[in-house]
Design an enzyme around this catalytic site. Structure first.
Site, PDB file in Angstrom:
ATOM      1  N   SER A 131       0.858  -1.221  -0.212  1.00 13.74           N
ATOM      2  CA  SER A 131       0.129  -0.150  -0.074  1.00 13.74           C
ATOM      3  C   SER A 131       0.645   1.071   0.085  1.00 13.74           C
ATOM      4  O   SER A 131       1.971   1.210   0.364  1.00 13.74           O
ATOM      5  CB  SER A 131      -0.779   0.077   1.375  1.00 13.74           C
ATOM      6  N   TYR A 144      -2.072   0.169  10.622  1.00 10.75           N
ATOM      7  CA  TYR A 144      -2.168  -0.253   9.232  1.00 10.75           C
ATOM      8  C   TYR A 144      -0.669  -0.009   8.447  1.00 10.75           C
ATOM      9  O   TYR A 144      -0.237  -1.272   7.743  1.00 10.75           O
ATOM     10  CB  TYR A 144      -3.341   0.310   8.155  1.00 10.75           C
TER      11      TYR A 144
END
Length: 229
Positions: A131, A144
């Site tokens: 990501s 995250y």
């Protein structure tokens, strides 16, 4: 014909990759979190094999595999599954941290460990869908982003360790991609979700297939995919 083991094939980027691999006739092994999900996936991709293991509980993946028939041949291991729970550091609970670290980092590490023997035989490839949060962290993205920063470290170390065994390791860093996960992120951010603003999962799938189909005289170590609008 190549054999690909894929996580996250139920939706978003994983579903796009699985569909395209299935349509071109490659062998699919799809990891599902439970038997019900495995049945759904098997119906979606006729002929695909399934394995059941819960990525949120990586300590039990080895036990789960010991009770199933794990393929002898794997050419590509595709880590695409992931979870996200936003929140400020001052409010995130250990449960939220464990869930994201387990699913996004520890489970991929454990799956890779368990399947390295097959990948070494085929001189295969491990691909991690990371990501943009794996490269920089924003407010309320700490857990995250930490899991994704760790995933980058896992990939970089694995690449160096397994280069002599002929294993290629690729990390793909998508920007915001139109998916159920992105809809959840927008809900957590309190923003209206417009999928048309973000990358189509098919575009990320194209990048992934390009990386795994690249001739063996080259390797794509890190691929960044960003919205073009």
């Amino acid at each position: 014909m190549s054999t690909h083991l894929i996580t996250g094939a139920g939706s978003g980027i994983g579903a796009a990759v699985a569909r395209r691999l299935h349509e071109r006739g490659d062998d699919l092994v799809v990891l599902a979190r439970d038997a019900g999900r495995a049945k759904e996936v098997a119906a979606r991709y006729p002929g695909a094999r399934t394995l059941v293991a819960d990525l949120a509980d990586p300590d039990k993946i080895s036990w789960a595999f010991s009770h199933q028939s794990v393929p002898d041949r794997i050419d590509t291991l595709l880590h695409i599954a992931g979870v996200v729970d936003l929140g400020p550091v001052g409010e995130l609970t250990p449960k939220a941290w464990h869930h994201q670290l387990n699913t996004n980092l520890i489970a991929p590490a454990e799956l890779t460990r368990l399947l390295l023997p097959q990948l070494r035989i085929t001189q295969g490839q491990v691909l991690f869908v990371n990501s943009g949060a794996g490269l920089s962290a924003s407010p309320e993205w700490s857990a995250y982003a930490a899991s994704k920063h760790g995933l980058k470290a896992l990939a970089d170390s694995l690449r160096a360790e397994e280069q002599g065994n002929g294993i290629r390791v690729t990390t793909v860093y998508p920007g915001r991609t139109a998916s159920p996960m992105q809809a959840k992120v927008h809900a957590q951010e309190g923003r209206e979700y417009d999928p048309g603003r973000w990358i189509d999962p098919e575009s990320v799938a194209t990048a992934i297939l390009t990386a795994i189909d690249l001739p063996r005289d080259a390797a794509m170590n890190d691929v960044t995919v960003r919205p073009g609008r």
